[in-house]
Design a protein around this motif. Sequence first.
Motif, mmCIF file in Angstrom:
data_model
loop_
_atom_site.group_PDB
_atom_site.id
_atom_site.type_symbol
_atom_site.label_atom_id
_atom_site.label_comp_id
_atom_site.label_asym_id
_atom_site.label_seq_id
_atom_site.Cartn_x
_atom_site.Cartn_y
_atom_site.Cartn_z
ATOM 1 N N ASP A 1 0.770 -0.961 -0.114
ATOM 2 C CA ASP A 1 0.083 0.052 0.036
ATOM 3 C C ASP A 1 1.004 1.306 0.012
ATOM 4 N N THR A 2 1.794 1.138 -0.864
ATOM 5 C CA THR A 2 2.908 2.330 -1.010
ATOM 6 C C THR A 2 2.037 3.864 -1.323
ATOM 7 N N ILE A 3 2.235 4.774 -0.556
ATOM 8 C CA ILE A 3 1.468 6.038 -0.849
ATOM 9 C C ILE A 3 2.402 6.670 -2.127
ATOM 10 N N ALA A 4 1.660 7.092 -2.959
ATOM 11 C CA ALA A 4 2.298 7.580 -4.146
ATOM 12 C C ALA A 4 1.535 8.825 -4.677
ATOM 13 N N SER B 1 -2.064 17.543 -7.592
ATOM 14 C CA SER B 1 -1.495 16.437 -7.188
ATOM 15 C C SER B 1 -2.548 15.886 -5.902
ATOM 16 N N TYR B 2 -2.424 14.618 -5.850
ATOM 17 C CA TYR B 2 -3.212 13.834 -4.820
ATOM 18 C C TYR B 2 -2.279 12.796 -4.492
ATOM 19 N N TYR B 3 -2.776 12.366 -3.289
ATOM 20 C CA TYR B 3 -1.956 11.076 -2.695
ATOM 21 C C TYR B 3 -2.942 9.772 -2.633
ATOM 22 N N LEU B 4 -2.423 8.497 -2.901
ATOM 23 C CA LEU B 4 -3.338 7.461 -2.544
ATOM 24 C C LEU B 4 -2.435 6.297 -2.629
ATOM 25 N N ASN B 5 -2.821 5.228 -1.876
ATOM 26 C CA ASN B 5 -2.203 3.952 -1.933
ATOM 27 C C ASN B 5 -1.969 3.283 -3.409
ATOM 28 N N ALA B 6 -0.830 3.023 -3.712
ATOM 29 C CA ALA B 6 -0.368 2.532 -5.121
ATOM 30 C C ALA B 6 0.139 1.081 -5.166
ATOM 31 N N GLY B 7 -0.134 0.324 -4.082
ATOM 32 C CA GLY B 7 0.285 -1.042 -4.419
ATOM 33 C C GLY B 7 1.778 -1.247 -3.538
ATOM 34 N N LYS B 8 2.576 -2.155 -4.266
ATOM 35 C CA LYS B 8 3.730 -2.328 -3.611
ATOM 36 C C LYS B 8 4.828 -1.779 -4.119
ATOM 37 N N SER B 9 5.948 -1.610 -3.493
ATOM 38 C CA SER B 9 7.152 -1.046 -3.927
ATOM 39 C C SER B 9 8.426 -1.798 -3.030
#
Length: 196
Positions: free
Chosen positions: A30-33, A42-50
């Motif tokens: 749940d990487t925040i990107a 711009s906005y931030y959201l959880n973007a999966g794995k890193s």
Amino acid sequence: ETTNTYEVGVKKEYEKAYIESNVYFMNIKDTIASKKDSFGDSYYLNAGKSEHKGVELTLFSNLTDDISSKVAYSYSKHNFVNDDTFNDNEMAEAPNHTGNFRLFYNPYFMKKLTLMGEIQYVGDYYMDNENTKKYSGYEIGNIKGTYNLSKSFSVFGKVTNVTDKEYASNASRSYSTDSYSPGDSRAYYTGISYKF
């Protein structure tokens, strides 16, 4: 975000030097990107794995009785993992190479004085998570002098960005528009320090 971090390090000391090395690996769920909407905001959201991995090296040496040096270098990789938008791209604004070199002069005839010259290095990096453009990075030089009047009280002066180089402390790209935050120009500082 949920993070698992693994790190191992070793330090070896010699008569007039020491060397340190660290290796790390980190995976994030749940990487925040940062992403952009259709208006460019711009906005931030959880973007999966890193995944984040790298190695750090430090070497300190006493070159003579009054001259010593310290070199620090790190190599790292920061990647998305099967992200819906960014696939396995490298993460933006995350240089693979960074380094720092310092040379210290503590004259035998004036032990209370320490002079330091420094070079800071930041390698190139992608300006966007889509990996469409890179910023070339930069290197700048600084100098500093400290005089210890006592164990607790000292005075210092320093000059940053000695060559007055133009560089960006941060570079990003969105919708084919590049944005650069200018780094500090040459600056002079002086001050006092007191340790309780």
